[in-house]
Design a protein around this motif. Structure first.
Motif, mmCIF file in Angstrom:
data_model
loop_
_atom_site.group_PDB
_atom_site.id
_atom_site.type_symbol
_atom_site.label_atom_id
_atom_site.label_comp_id
_atom_site.label_asym_id
_atom_site.label_seq_id
_atom_site.Cartn_x
_atom_site.Cartn_y
_atom_site.Cartn_z
ATOM 1 N N HIS A 1 0.843 -1.200 0.000
ATOM 2 C CA HIS A 1 0.000 0.000 0.000
ATOM 3 C C HIS A 1 0.877 1.248 0.000
ATOM 4 O O HIS A 1 2.101 1.191 0.229
ATOM 5 C CB HIS A 1 -0.931 -0.005 1.228
ATOM 6 C CG HIS A 1 -0.203 0.057 2.547
ATOM 7 N ND1 HIS A 1 0.036 1.227 3.207
ATOM 8 C CD2 HIS A 1 0.322 -0.932 3.315
ATOM 9 C CE1 HIS A 1 0.686 0.982 4.324
ATOM 10 N NE2 HIS A 1 0.876 -0.328 4.417
ATOM 11 N N GLY A 2 0.262 2.372 -0.257
ATOM 12 C CA GLY A 2 0.981 3.633 -0.309
ATOM 13 C C GLY A 2 1.295 4.171 1.074
ATOM 14 O O GLY A 2 0.654 3.816 2.070
ATOM 15 N N ALA A 3 2.298 5.060 1.148
ATOM 16 C CA ALA A 3 2.681 5.653 2.424
ATOM 17 C C ALA A 3 1.509 6.443 3.012
ATOM 18 O O ALA A 3 0.804 7.162 2.304
ATOM 19 C CB ALA A 3 3.890 6.566 2.228
ATOM 20 N N GLY A 4 1.298 6.267 4.303
ATOM 21 C CA GLY A 4 0.238 6.972 4.993
ATOM 22 C C GLY A 4 -1.130 6.353 4.850
ATOM 23 O O GLY A 4 -2.080 6.797 5.507
ATOM 24 N N ALA A 5 -1.281 5.341 4.008
ATOM 25 C CA ALA A 5 -2.581 4.702 3.795
ATOM 26 C C ALA A 5 -2.778 3.554 4.789
ATOM 27 O O ALA A 5 -1.836 3.084 5.420
ATOM 28 C CB ALA A 5 -2.686 4.180 2.368
ATOM 29 N N GLY B 1 8.452 5.379 3.884
ATOM 30 C CA GLY B 1 7.625 4.178 3.812
ATOM 31 C C GLY B 1 8.153 2.999 4.590
ATOM 32 O O GLY B 1 7.470 1.988 4.706
ATOM 33 N N ALA B 2 9.367 3.119 5.155
ATOM 34 C CA ALA B 2 9.966 1.985 5.854
ATOM 35 C C ALA B 2 9.488 1.859 7.292
ATOM 36 O O ALA B 2 9.714 0.834 7.929
ATOM 37 C CB ALA B 2 11.489 2.084 5.817
ATOM 38 N N GLY B 3 8.847 2.896 7.829
ATOM 39 C CA GLY B 3 8.364 2.823 9.199
ATOM 40 C C GLY B 3 9.490 2.546 10.178
ATOM 41 O O GLY B 3 10.593 3.085 10.041
ATOM 42 N N PRO B 4 9.288 1.672 11.179
ATOM 43 C CA PRO B 4 10.340 1.390 12.158
ATOM 44 C C PRO B 4 11.549 0.699 11.558
ATOM 45 O O PRO B 4 12.622 0.682 12.168
ATOM 46 C CB PRO B 4 9.634 0.491 13.187
ATOM 47 C CG PRO B 4 8.457 -0.075 12.476
ATOM 48 C CD PRO B 4 8.020 0.970 11.507
ATOM 49 N N SER B 5 11.407 0.128 10.352
ATOM 50 C CA SER B 5 12.544 -0.531 9.706
ATOM 51 C C SER B 5 13.586 0.467 9.220
ATOM 52 O O SER B 5 14.703 0.071 8.878
ATOM 53 C CB SER B 5 12.063 -1.379 8.528
ATOM 54 O OG SER B 5 11.061 -2.279 8.918
ATOM 55 N N THR C 1 1.761 -10.683 4.744
ATOM 56 C CA THR C 1 2.793 -9.655 4.808
ATOM 57 C C THR C 1 2.227 -8.354 4.255
ATOM 58 O O THR C 1 1.721 -8.320 3.126
ATOM 59 C CB THR C 1 4.035 -10.063 3.994
ATOM 60 O OG1 THR C 1 4.570 -11.270 4.547
ATOM 61 C CG2 THR C 1 5.093 -8.981 4.043
ATOM 62 N N VAL C 2 2.304 -7.305 5.043
ATOM 63 C CA VAL C 2 1.801 -5.988 4.653
ATOM 64 C C VAL C 2 2.987 -5.027 4.639
ATOM 65 O O VAL C 2 3.686 -4.900 5.652
ATOM 66 C CB VAL C 2 0.724 -5.486 5.628
ATOM 67 C CG1 VAL C 2 0.218 -4.111 5.207
ATOM 68 C CG2 VAL C 2 -0.430 -6.480 5.695
ATOM 69 N N ARG C 3 3.213 -4.368 3.530
ATOM 70 C CA ARG C 3 4.328 -3.421 3.467
ATOM 71 C C ARG C 3 3.949 -2.186 2.659
ATOM 72 O O ARG C 3 3.098 -2.244 1.759
ATOM 73 C CB ARG C 3 5.575 -4.074 2.879
ATOM 74 C CG ARG C 3 5.420 -4.643 1.479
ATOM 75 C CD ARG C 3 6.730 -5.292 1.020
ATOM 76 N NE ARG C 3 6.604 -5.979 -0.244
ATOM 77 C CZ ARG C 3 6.715 -5.407 -1.438
ATOM 78 N NH1 ARG C 3 6.970 -4.103 -1.528
ATOM 79 N NH2 ARG C 3 6.582 -6.116 -2.541
ATOM 80 N N THR C 4 4.608 -1.108 2.995
ATOM 81 C CA THR C 4 4.409 0.170 2.323
ATOM 82 C C THR C 4 5.385 0.294 1.157
ATOM 83 O O THR C 4 6.522 -0.172 1.247
ATOM 84 C CB THR C 4 4.640 1.329 3.297
ATOM 85 O OG1 THR C 4 3.921 1.076 4.499
ATOM 86 C CG2 THR C 4 4.190 2.646 2.711
ATOM 87 N N ARG C 5 4.963 0.909 0.079
ATOM 88 C CA ARG C 5 5.890 1.176 -1.023
ATOM 89 C C ARG C 5 6.965 2.151 -0.558
ATOM 90 O O ARG C 5 6.666 3.159 0.086
ATOM 91 C CB ARG C 5 5.150 1.777 -2.221
ATOM 92 C CG ARG C 5 4.152 0.837 -2.874
ATOM 93 C CD ARG C 5 3.570 1.459 -4.128
ATOM 94 N NE ARG C 5 2.490 0.626 -4.665
ATOM 95 C CZ ARG C 5 1.218 0.768 -4.330
ATOM 96 N NH1 ARG C 5 0.859 1.713 -3.465
ATOM 97 N NH2 ARG C 5 0.298 -0.032 -4.846
#
Length: 545
Positions: free
Chosen positions: A353-357, A467-471, A437-441
């Motif tokens: 999904h897109g960032a912030g979505a 888009g990486a969040g805590p990663s 698995t859910v990840r942001t672009r």
């Protein structure tokens, strides 16, 4: 910023002038020879002997280091040399490393000038970088001796690097002319009593491969083998670790111990076989992950790799605890028709999904015959991917509707493994579970400051990984430039928790006005659940005046 692509001449200039470090903050290890940190005798196995322009017997080598002596190289007495003879013992940086520094305890001696004799002999410690060696020592016309051979560890014997990094450090003797007459004594001699050479390991271990029973398919309770095959170009693999569900389980050492006495002290390839007791794990999905460490302490993570432990059956080779039938048949608090053999299915196994979505994980819970289980309460957990030592965290419970359907909102950026489980009764094992698995672009930006500068000034290349969040914390951002017509790595930066990074370089060796091309890259590696992402190309003009 408006000069366009580099010309062939400019690209060639980059290849000569842009000598940027390949790795920032690469870790180091020390190789000891002849005597160790406490003065204990050690071998000189890290040093290799060779000659240039020498005939048989021109150069002699002696190694008594393992017995508490010295490593020596000398030109044979009683001879004339009709060419520029060189004898040397060298410690060379293995591939993937460079010499960051050294401490040598040595003594040197050369024949002094003699009346009516024509010669110039040398004994030195020579530093080699880029194929060129620079000696530091004595010659017939400068000094005839250095150091104290009677006291091997005397302060007068200790020398350290004049420059760094280096390809090799040498102990050498030579005839400095094309012809050297015979002197009345030994022409040249160099002795090494102790050495500490610090190697900078520029490359972490390669991403390992994982195989074995544990990951070949669902495993029954009992022992299962997981094989981690690892490689390292540099000091070699020092250890391999295994964690189950993010918790440290085992660490296997390859047996190399400090003080290291060879330039590649650990094996460059290993296959570690871990025995995992699947019977100690609950039935369902689990993850295996771990690290590979090299001799310098550089670490590469691997995983997480999913595996499944199936519920125990009568056919299993050893008795295992079985939940009492009353609990197995007990319905969940909502539907009376809940069965232990319920089937939980997710609409997708991977969501991007897109960032912030907000992503929405959807699925159904049904009986083995396909009837929907309505009103069932489902437990949801989330495990962050691409972070160190992740811990699963519970999310809000959801309830199935009349058709057995459910939706789990997944908010926030990053990459996570979301597991939905149906637990028929409090405290019982999940009757069914599934993971997605859910990840942001990802987006990667890069911006040079300034975009145009003068030789001697410093460029700051900064940007952000979105888009990486805590990663994002600690993510490796590789800086690339066009070198000899191709993109090549020239540096590394690490992203902060917010994804921002910064890399700096000072231009000092330019001989002409040059336009440099830069971009940044975040690679796809084991444990990093995204494909490769690259920033847009950026141009930087550097003038020599």
């Amino acid at each position: 910023m408006g000069k366009g692509w580099l010309s062939y001449a400019s690209a060639a200039a980059v290849g000569v002038c842009l000598t940027l470090p390949a790795v920032v903050h690469a870790k180091t290890y020390s190789v000891w020879s002849c005597r160790g940190p406490a003065g204990e005798p050690l071998s000189a196995a890290a040093w290799t002997s060779t000659t240039v322009n020498a005939a048989a017997g021109d150069v002699t080598f002696a190694d008594t280091c393992a017995q508490g002596g010295a490593l020596s190289v000398s030109l044979a007495p009683g001879r004339e040399f009709s060419s520029a003879v060189v004898g040397m013992a060298a410690l060379s940086a293995p591939p993937g490393t460079r010499i960051a520094g050294y401490r040598l305890w040595r003594s040197l001696a050369v024949a002094p000038p003699q009346f009516l004799r024509s010669f110039d002999y040398g004994a030195a410690v020579a530093e080699s970088a880029g194929g060129a060696a620079v000696p530091y020592g004595c010659s017939t016309w400068t000094c005839t001796a250095a150091g104290d051979p009677g006291d091997p560890l005397a302060p007068a014997n200790e020398v350290t690097q004049r420059r760094a990094p280096l390809d090799a450090v040498r102990l050498q003797v030579s005839c400095e002319r094309s012809w050297c007459q015979r002197p009345d004594r030994t022409p040249a001699q160099a002795a090494l009593y102790r050495a500490q050479v610090t190697l900078e390991d520029l490359e972490p271990p390669a991403a390992p491969t994982v195989s074995g029973q544990l990951v070949d398919g669902p495993v029954a309770p009992g022992a299962a083998v997981l094989t981690v095959s690892a490689w390292d170009r540099g000091g070699g693999v020092e250890s391999v670790s295994l964690s189950i569900d993010g918790r440290p389980a085992q660490t296997a050492s390859t047996g190399c111990r400090e003080p290291y006495v060879t330039a590649v002290p650990c094996p460059t390839s290993v296959a570690e076989h871990f025995r995992v007791d699947a019977g100690a794990l609950t039935a369902g999905h689990h993850t295996a992950s771990g690290t590979v460490a090299d001799a310098a302490g550089n670490v590469t993570g691997w995983g997480p790799v999913e595996f499944e432990v199936r519920a125990p059956t009568v056919a299993d080779p050893r008795p295992v605890p079985v939940t009492p039938p009353a609990v197995l048949a007990a319905p969940a608090p909502g539907p009376a028709q809940a069965l232990r053999a319920a089937e939980l299915r997710l609409a997708r196994r991977s969501i991007v999904h897109g960032a912030g979505a907000t992503a929405h994980v959807t699925g159904t819970l049904r009986t083995p015959r396909g009837a929907p289980l309505a009103g069932a309460r489902l437990e949801v957990t989330s495990l962050d991917l691409g972070v160190d030592d992740p811990e699963p965290r519970p999310l809000a419970r959801v309830t199935t509707d009349q058709r057995g359907r459910f939706t789990v909102p997944a908010r926030g950026d990053g990459a996570r493994r979301i597991t939905v489980a149906f637990v028929p009764a409090a405290g019982s094992a999940p009757a069914a579970s599934a993971s997605v698995t859910v990840r942001t672009r990802l987006r990667l930006s890069a911006e040079p400051h300034p975009g145009s500068l003068v030789k001697g000034r410093t460029l700051t290349l900064q940007g952000r990984l979105r888009g990486a969040g805590p990663s994002a914390r600690g993510a490796i951002v590789r800086v690339e430039s066009i070198v000899n017509g191709r993109w090549a790595p020239v540096g590394v930066a690490r992203a902060r928790a917010d994804g921002r990074y910064r890399w700096r370089y000072r231009f000092v060796h330019l001989t002409r006005d040059t336009t440099f091309s830069f971009r940044t890259v975040v690679e796809s590696t084991p444990g990093w659940p995204w494909p490769v992402v690259r920033s847009e190309r950026q141009l930087v003009d550097v003038d020599i005046r």
